[in-house]
Motif scaffolding. Structure first.
Motif, PDB file in Angstrom:
ATOM      1  N   GLN A 182      18.574  19.903 -17.900  1.00 13.61           N
ATOM      2  CA  GLN A 182      17.601  20.919 -17.494  1.00 13.61           C
ATOM      3  C   GLN A 182      16.469  20.305 -16.672  1.00 13.61           C
ATOM      4  O   GLN A 182      16.021  20.881 -15.674  1.00 13.61           O
ATOM      5  CB  GLN A 182      17.041  21.623 -18.737  1.00 13.61           C
ATOM      6  N   VAL A 183      16.016  19.118 -17.090  1.00 17.29           N
ATOM      7  CA  VAL A 183      14.927  18.446 -16.375  1.00 17.29           C
ATOM      8  C   VAL A 183      15.376  18.059 -14.972  1.00 17.29           C
ATOM      9  O   VAL A 183      14.667  18.290 -13.982  1.00 17.29           O
ATOM     10  CB  VAL A 183      14.443  17.206 -17.156  1.00 17.29           C
ATOM     11  N   LEU A 184      16.563  17.451 -14.860  1.00 21.47           N
ATOM     12  CA  LEU A 184      17.072  17.038 -13.554  1.00 21.47           C
ATOM     13  C   LEU A 184      17.292  18.237 -12.642  1.00 21.47           C
ATOM     14  O   LEU A 184      17.033  18.174 -11.433  1.00 21.47           O
ATOM     15  CB  LEU A 184      18.367  16.239 -13.722  1.00 21.47           C
ATOM     16  N   LEU A 185      17.768  19.354 -13.217  1.00 20.76           N
ATOM     17  CA  LEU A 185      17.951  20.576 -12.422  1.00 20.76           C
ATOM     18  C   LEU A 185      16.613  21.056 -11.872  1.00 20.76           C
ATOM     19  O   LEU A 185      16.498  21.432 -10.692  1.00 20.76           O
ATOM     20  CB  LEU A 185      18.590  21.670 -13.284  1.00 20.76           C
ATOM     21  N   SER A 186      15.592  21.038 -12.709  1.00 29.71           N
ATOM     22  CA  SER A 186      14.271  21.499 -12.271  1.00 29.71           C
ATOM     23  C   SER A 186      13.679  20.584 -11.209  1.00 29.71           C
ATOM     24  O   SER A 186      12.880  21.022 -10.380  1.00 29.71           O
ATOM     25  CB  SER A 186      13.317  21.590 -13.472  1.00 29.71           C
ATOM     26  N   GLN A 187      14.065  19.311 -11.240  1.00 27.23           N
ATOM     27  CA  GLN A 187      13.571  18.346 -10.255  1.00 27.23           C
ATOM     28  C   GLN A 187      14.459  18.275  -9.017  1.00 27.23           C
ATOM     29  O   GLN A 187      14.146  17.562  -8.067  1.00 27.23           O
ATOM     30  CB  GLN A 187      13.463  16.948 -10.885  1.00 27.23           C
ATOM     31  N   GLY A 188      15.589  19.008  -9.043  1.00 27.29           N
ATOM     32  CA  GLY A 188      16.520  18.978  -7.924  1.00 27.29           C
ATOM     33  C   GLY A 188      17.244  17.656  -7.782  1.00 27.29           C
ATOM     34  O   GLY A 188      17.616  17.248  -6.676  1.00 27.29           O
ATOM     35  N   LYS A 189      17.484  16.965  -8.892  1.00 31.03           N
ATOM     36  CA  LYS A 189      18.077  15.620  -8.855  1.00 31.03           C
ATOM     37  C   LYS A 189      19.391  15.522  -9.628  1.00 31.03           C
ATOM     38  O   LYS A 189      19.858  14.427  -9.924  1.00 31.03           O
ATOM     39  CB  LYS A 189      17.092  14.603  -9.432  1.00 31.03           C
ATOM     40  N   LEU A 190      20.014  16.634  -9.949  1.00 31.52           N
ATOM     41  CA  LEU A 190      21.233  16.599 -10.756  1.00 31.52           C
ATOM     42  C   LEU A 190      22.450  16.410  -9.854  1.00 31.52           C
ATOM     43  O   LEU A 190      23.066  17.378  -9.407  1.00 31.52           O
ATOM     44  CB  LEU A 190      21.368  17.876 -11.583  1.00 31.52           C
ATOM     45  N   ASP A 191      22.797  15.158  -9.574  1.00 31.49           N
ATOM     46  CA  ASP A 191      23.981  14.856  -8.765  1.00 31.49           C
ATOM     47  C   ASP A 191      25.238  14.891  -9.627  1.00 31.49           C
ATOM     48  O   ASP A 191      25.189  14.710 -10.852  1.00 31.49           O
ATOM     49  CB  ASP A 191      23.843  13.464  -8.130  1.00 31.49           C
ATOM     50  N   LYS A 192      26.383  15.088  -8.989  1.00 41.45           N
ATOM     51  CA  LYS A 192      27.647  15.233  -9.713  1.00 41.45           C
ATOM     52  C   LYS A 192      28.061  13.966 -10.455  1.00 41.45           C
ATOM     53  O   LYS A 192      28.763  14.042 -11.467  1.00 41.45           O
ATOM     54  CB  LYS A 192      28.754  15.633  -8.744  1.00 41.45           C
ATOM     55  N   ASP A 193      27.665  12.781  -9.943  1.00 39.84           N
ATOM     56  CA  ASP A 193      28.133  11.535 -10.565  1.00 39.84           C
ATOM     57  C   ASP A 193      27.189  11.013 -11.648  1.00 39.84           C
ATOM     58  O   ASP A 193      27.392   9.925 -12.174  1.00 39.84           O
ATOM     59  CB  ASP A 193      28.352  10.458  -9.508  1.00 39.84           C
ATOM     60  N   ILE A 194      26.155  11.775 -11.997  1.00 41.98           N
ATOM     61  CA  ILE A 194      25.262  11.357 -13.088  1.00 41.98           C
ATOM     62  C   ILE A 194      25.901  11.745 -14.421  1.00 41.98           C
ATOM     63  O   ILE A 194      26.210  12.916 -14.649  1.00 41.98           O
ATOM     64  CB  ILE A 194      23.871  12.012 -12.952  1.00 41.98           C
ATOM     65  N   VAL A 195      26.098  10.760 -15.292  1.00 41.80           N
ATOM     66  CA  VAL A 195      26.736  11.029 -16.588  1.00 41.80           C
ATOM     67  C   VAL A 195      25.757  10.937 -17.750  1.00 41.80           C
ATOM     68  O   VAL A 195      26.040  11.405 -18.855  1.00 41.80           O
ATOM     69  CB  VAL A 195      27.920  10.059 -16.832  1.00 41.80           C
ATOM     70  N   ALA A 196      24.582  10.311 -17.520  1.00 40.08           N
ATOM     71  CA  ALA A 196      23.568  10.167 -18.571  1.00 40.08           C
ATOM     72  C   ALA A 196      22.274   9.728 -17.894  1.00 40.08           C
ATOM     73  O   ALA A 196      22.217   9.568 -16.672  1.00 40.08           O
ATOM     74  CB  ALA A 196      24.017   9.150 -19.622  1.00 40.08           C
ATOM     75  N   VAL A 197      21.235   9.520 -18.698  1.00 38.31           N
ATOM     76  CA  VAL A 197      19.955   9.043 -18.170  1.00 38.31           C
ATOM     77  C   VAL A 197      19.390   8.008 -19.138  1.00 38.31           C
ATOM     78  O   VAL A 197      19.807   7.919 -20.302  1.00 38.31           O
ATOM     79  CB  VAL A 197      18.935  10.190 -17.991  1.00 38.31           C
ATOM     80  N   THR A 198      18.413   7.262 -18.638  1.00 37.84           N
ATOM     81  CA  THR A 198      17.645   6.367 -19.504  1.00 37.84           C
ATOM     82  C   THR A 198      16.252   6.961 -19.673  1.00 37.84           C
ATOM     83  O   THR A 198      15.574   7.262 -18.689  1.00 37.84           O
ATOM     84  CB  THR A 198      17.544   4.957 -18.903  1.00 37.84           C
ATOM     85  N   VAL A 199      15.849   7.120 -20.934  1.00 34.49           N
ATOM     86  CA  VAL A 199      14.524   7.647 -21.258  1.00 34.49           C
ATOM     87  C   VAL A 199      13.871   6.689 -22.239  1.00 34.49           C
ATOM     88  O   VAL A 199      14.402   6.468 -23.335  1.00 34.49           O
ATOM     89  CB  VAL A 199      14.602   9.056 -21.887  1.00 34.49           C
ATOM     90  N   GLY A 200      12.768   6.088 -21.844  1.00 32.85           N
ATOM     91  CA  GLY A 200      12.080   5.155 -22.743  1.00 32.85           C
ATOM     92  C   GLY A 200      12.948   4.008 -23.176  1.00 32.85           C
ATOM     93  O   GLY A 200      12.875   3.564 -24.329  1.00 32.85           O
ATOM     94  N   GLY A 201      13.809   3.531 -22.280  1.00 32.96           N
ATOM     95  CA  GLY A 201      14.675   2.403 -22.575  1.00 32.96           C
ATOM     96  C   GLY A 201      15.927   2.756 -23.348  1.00 32.96           C
ATOM     97  O   GLY A 201      16.729   1.882 -23.658  1.00 32.96           O
ATOM     98  N   LYS A 202      16.131   4.033 -23.664  1.00 30.12           N
ATOM     99  CA  LYS A 202      17.294   4.468 -24.437  1.00 30.12           C
ATOM    100  C   LYS A 202      18.216   5.313 -23.566  1.00 30.12           C
ATOM    101  O   LYS A 202      17.763   6.156 -22.787  1.00 30.12           O
ATOM    102  CB  LYS A 202      16.838   5.279 -25.653  1.00 30.12           C
ATOM    103  N   VAL A 203      19.534   5.087 -23.707  1.00 30.45           N
ATOM    104  CA  VAL A 203      20.515   5.881 -22.971  1.00 30.45           C
ATOM    105  C   VAL A 203      20.710   7.207 -23.692  1.00 30.45           C
ATOM    106  O   VAL A 203      20.995   7.233 -24.892  1.00 30.45           O
ATOM    107  CB  VAL A 203      21.861   5.140 -22.854  1.00 30.45           C
ATOM    108  N   VAL A 204      20.554   8.303 -22.952  1.00 30.20           N
ATOM    109  CA  VAL A 204      20.677   9.649 -23.520  1.00 30.20           C
ATOM    110  C   VAL A 204      21.606  10.457 -22.627  1.00 30.20           C
ATOM    111  O   VAL A 204      21.478  10.437 -21.397  1.00 30.20           O
ATOM    112  CB  VAL A 204      19.302  10.348 -23.598  1.00 30.20           C
TER     113      VAL A 204
END
Length: 677
Positions: A9-31
Motif C-alpha cells: 500500500q505504501v509503495l502504491l501511494s508513492q508510485g514505486k511498486l514495480d513488478k519485480d519487487i518481492v519484499a522491502v527492508t524496513v528498519g533493517g528487517k526484511v518484510v
C-alpha cells in the motif's frame, strides 16, 4: 497519527511498486509486501525495495517455492505430513513424513510438473495472524502433528502467522513467519535437485523424514547458468578427481582418516615445504609436540568441558587392572567414569601444548613476539553424517601457529599475518578474499571485561587498516574467549570457503598462568594469537583440487612432464632424456609402451601432466623434444637443456599459476575443518 499499512500500500501511494519487487527492508528487517507496518506519513516513509534478482530477494523466492513444492507433494501423495521448508544457500528444502516410503527420481519430475501448474494459477500469498490455540487446533484437525509440535514450542507472547495460497477449492496453508513473494506466478525458474533422509529436529532418536532439495532463480537464464555450474562442480569434485589422479584413498579400515598415495603425498608434503619456506622468512620457529596428553592438560585448557565429545581417548590395561573390586561391582558407569578421568587423549588442536612450551621456563619481553608453528597430526571425532571426502575428516594437519606477544604488538602481528596470508593465496591463484571481523558474543556467552574486548577488537581492526584491507563486521560471531578475523576465499566456481583465521585469545594464557618479565622487571600476561593460513591441509587440498580441476601448477604437480615415444626406435633416446631431466631435478615419467601416440597423448592429458614431450626420429637426431604445454598448447621443438631450464624456472612457488576456467554461478560448498577451535 500512525496506522498500519502494508508495504504494498505504501509503495502504491508513492508510485514505486514495480513488478519485480518481492519484499522491502524496513528498519533493517526484511518484510514482505503483505505484512502490516506502522506508518505515520506514507509519503515520508523510506522503504528499500528488494527485487527478485537481489540476494535477499532470492531468499524470499526460494522460501516461497518451498511452500509451492510442499503443496504439490501433498496433492500427489495424500497422507504426507509437512515439517519445515527454509531457504538455504543456493536453494531450499522441505522435510516430509511420507508414510509409504521414500521419494524417487520419477517422483521429483511429477512434483515439478504439479508445481508448474500451481505457479500458473498465479494466486496470491495471503498472510493471516492467528491465535495460538486456534493454530494448534487447526493443524491438529489437519493431522499435521509436526506443525503442532513447532507451534507448542513457540514463546507464549509471539505473534503467530499463517500463509495461504491457491484457489479456494485447493487452498494450501502453512504455519510460517514469512516473508513470501506476492504471487505464485513470480516463481518462474524452479528445479528439484535431490532427495535425502533427515531426522526430525536433527536428532537420530526422532523419526526419519524425507528431505527434497531444490533451487529457484528469478529467471530461466539464471537457473540454467547455475545448473551448468553445478555440473562443472560435479566434474571437479575432489573425490572424483583424486581417484582419477591416484592422489588419495578413503577406506573403512580407518573411517574418515585419509590415506595419501605417492602422488597425493608429494602434493601434501610440498604444501608443508612451501609454508616452511615462508615461516623462515616471516620469523616463525617450528616445534614438534606429542600426540597424546594426560587429561589434566585439557582440563586446564577447558577442552574437556567444551570439546569432550569430539576428542579421541586412549586407555591402557593398567587402568582397569588398578580398579578395586568395589569399583568393578558398580558396573559400566563406574568403569566409564574412571576411563574418562585417567585415559589420555589424542590432541584435537595444538594450542594447549604450545602453552606448555611457553610456560616451561621464564620468558623475557625481549623474546616477544614468539611465533611458534606446528604441523602436528590432529584428531577430532566427527559424526558420520558430516564427514565428506577430504573436506571434513577425523585425522588432519593444520599449518598451525601461535603468536605470544604483548598487547601493544597485536596490531603489528596482525599486519604481518595478513601479509603472509595474501602472499600464500596469490601464489595459489585465488583472486577474491572476503574478510570478516567477528566481534564479541552476548555477555552470557563470553569471557572477559568490555575493556578487554574493546582493546582486542580495536587491535585486529588496526592490523586490517595498516594492511589496507576492507572488511565486514560479523556482529557477535567471535569466539567466547576473543574476537577473530575470518578469511572467506572464493574459488574458480565462485564458491566461498573459510580457509584461514586469526584469533585473539587472552583466555588460555590466563588458564595456564603464562607470564613474561617486562622492561619494568615485573611479570605480565602475554596475549596469544591463534592463526592458520591454509587451515586444515586436508581441506585445503580438497578446495584447491576443485579450484584447479586437478591441473596443478608446475611447481606443485607430482609429475611435471612425461616423455612419449612415437615408436620403439627411439626408446633409448627417450630413456636417456628421462634420466637426463631427472638428474636436473625434474619430475618426469616415460610412456614407451606399444600404444599408438594418440592413445599415449590422451592418457597423459587425462593425468594432467603440465608438459608432454613427444620424441620421434626427428627429435632423436636433433637432440630436441616436441613439447606440448597443458596450459599454453603447442610449444614446438625445444632442446632438452632449454626445456629443463624452463621447467626449473616454473618450479618456484607462484612462478606459474594458470587461471582456472571461469564459472559465473555459485555452488554451495561443504563444511568442515576450516578453522581452529
Amino acid at each position: 497519527m500512525s496506522a498500519k499499512q502494508t508495504p504494498k500500500q505504501v509503495l502504491l501511494s508513492q508510485g514505486k511498486l514495480d513488478k519485480d519487487i518481492v519484499a522491502v527492508t524496513v528498519g533493517g528487517k526484511v518484510v514482505d509486501l503483505h505484512t502490516p507496518i506502522e506508518v505515520t506519513d506514507p509519503s515520508a516513509l523510506t522503504l528499500t525495495p528488494i527485487r527478485a534478482t537481489d540476494p535477499k530477494g532470492l531468499e524470499v523466492i526460494r522460501h516461497s517455492t518451498a511452500h509451492v513444492m510442499a503443496d504439490a507433494v501433498q496433492r500427489l501423495f495424500p497422507g504426507t505430513k509437512v515439517t519445515i521448508g527454509p531457504a538455504i544457500e543456493d536453494g531450499f528444502y522441505y522435510d516430509f513424513d511420507k508414510p509409504d516410503g521414500p521419494f524417487t527420481e520419477e517422483d521429483l519430475g511429477k512434483i515439478e510438473e504439479t508445481m508448474r501448474a500451481i505457479v500458473k494459477e498465479d494466486t496470491e500469498f495471503r498472510r493471516e495472524v492467528i491465535a495460538r490455540d486456534a493454530a494448534i487446533r487447526l493443524f491438529r484437525e489437519m493431522g499435521e502433528t509436526f506443525k503442532v509440535d513447532i507451534i507448542e514450542r513457540r514463546p507464549e507472547d509471539e505473534e503467530l502467522t499463517l500463509y495461504r495460497h491457491g484457489k479456494p477449492e485447493s487452498e494450501w496453508v502453512d504455519f510460517c513467519s514469512g516473508p513470501h513473494v506476492p504471487r505464485t506466478g513470480l516463481l518462474k525458474a524452479v528445479k528439484l535437485t535431490s532427495v535425502a533422509g533427515a531426522y526430525w529436529r536433527g536428532d537420530e532418536r526422532n523419526p526419519m523424514l524425507q528431505r527434497i532439495y531444490g533451487t529457484a532463480f528469478a529467471s530461466q537464464d539464471a537457473l540454467k547458468e547455475h545448473l551448468r555450474a553445478v555440473e562443472e562442480a560435479k566434474a571437479r569434485d575432489h573425490r572424483k578427481v583424486g581417484k582419477e589422479l591416484d592422489l588419495f584413498l578413503l577406506d573403512q579400515a580407518s573411517p574418515a582418516m585419509p590415506f595419501f598415495l605417492p602422488k597425493g603425498a608429494f602434493v601434501y608434503n610440498r604444501l608443508v615445504e612451501y609454508m616452511r619456506e615462508l615461516y623462515f622468512r616471516y620469523g616463525y620457529e617450528e616445534v614438534i609436540t606429542p600426540q597424546a596428553f594426560d587429561p589434566k592438560l585439557f582440563r586446564t585448557s577447558g577442552h574437556l568441558g567444551h570439546y569432550n565429545e569430539n576428542m579421541y581417548r586412549l586407555w591402557t590395561e593398567d587402568i582397569l587392572d588398578d580398579m578395586t573390586e568395589a569399583e568393578r561391582a558398580k558396573g559400566y558407569d563406574t568403569v566409564a567414569e574412571k576411563l574418562r578421568a585417567q585415559s589420555f587423549a589424542l590432541k584435537p588442536m595444538n594450542c594447549p601444548s604450545h602453552c606448555v612450551i611457553f610456560g616451561s621456563r621464564k620468558r623475557s619481553y625481549r623474546e616477544l613476539p614468539w611465533r611458534v608453528a606446528d604441523f602436528g597430526r590432529l584428531h577430532r571425532y566427527e559424526r558420520g553424517g558430516v564427514i565428506h571426502g577430504l573436506s571434513r575428516v577425523r585425522s588432519f594437519c593444520q599449518d598451525d601457529a601461535h603468536i605470544f606477544c604483548t598487547e601493544e604488538q597485536v596490531g603489528a602481528e596482525s599486519k604481518a599475518f595478513l601479509d603472509l596470508f595474501y602472499e600464500v593465496f596469490r601464489t595459489f591463484g585465488f583472486e577474491r578474499i572476503d574478510v570478516k571481523l567477528a566481534t564479541r558474543p552476548e555477555k552470557s556467552k563470553r569471557m572477559g571485561s568490555d575493556e578487554l574486548w574493546d582493546h582486542a577488537e580495536a587491535s585486529l581492526a588496526a592490523g586490517l587498516k595498516a594492511a589496507g584491507i576492507d572488511y565486514e563486521i560479523a556482529e557477535g560471531e567471535g569466539a567466547f574467549y576473543g574476537p577473530k578475523l575470518e578469511f572467506h576465499v572464493h574459488d574458480a566456481l565462485k564458491r566461498s570457503w573459510q580457509l584461514g583465521t586469526l584469533q585473539y585469545d587472552p583466555n588460555l594464557p590466563e588458564r595456564f598462568d603464562l607470564s613474561y618479565v617486562g622492561a619494568d622487571g615485573k611479570e605480565h600476561r602475554p596475549v596469544m594469537l591463534h592463526r592458520a593460513v591454509l587451515g586444515s591441509l586436508e581441506r585445503f587440498f580438497s578446495v584447491y583440487l576443485e579450484h584447479c580441476g586437478g591441473n596443478f601448477p608446475t611447481w606443485l604437480s607430482p609429475k611435471q612432464a612425461i616423455v612419449l615415444t612415437v615408436s620403439d626406435k627411439v626408446d633409448a633416446y627417450a630413456l636417456e632424456t628421462r634420466d637426463r631431466l631427472r638428474a636436473r631435478g625434474i619430475r618426469v615419467d616415460i610412456d614407451y609402451s606399444a600404444d599408438k601416440l594418440g592413445a599415449k597423448i590422451r592418457n597423459a592429458r587425462l593425468a594432467r601432466y603440465p608438459y608432454l614431450c613427444v620424441v620421434g626420429l626427428k627429435e632423436a637426431e636433433s637432440g630436441t623434444l616436441g613439447v606440448r604445454s597443458r596450459d599454453r598448447g603447442e610449444l614446438g621443438a625445444i632442446s632438452r637443456d632449454e626445456f629443463a631450464e624452463m621447467v626449473l624456472k616454473e618450479s618456484v612457488p607462484g612462478a606459474v599459476a594458470p587461471a582456472a576456467p571461469a564459472v559465473t554461478a555459485a555452488v554451495a560448498p561443504g563444511d568442515g575443518n576450516a578453522t581452529k577451535n
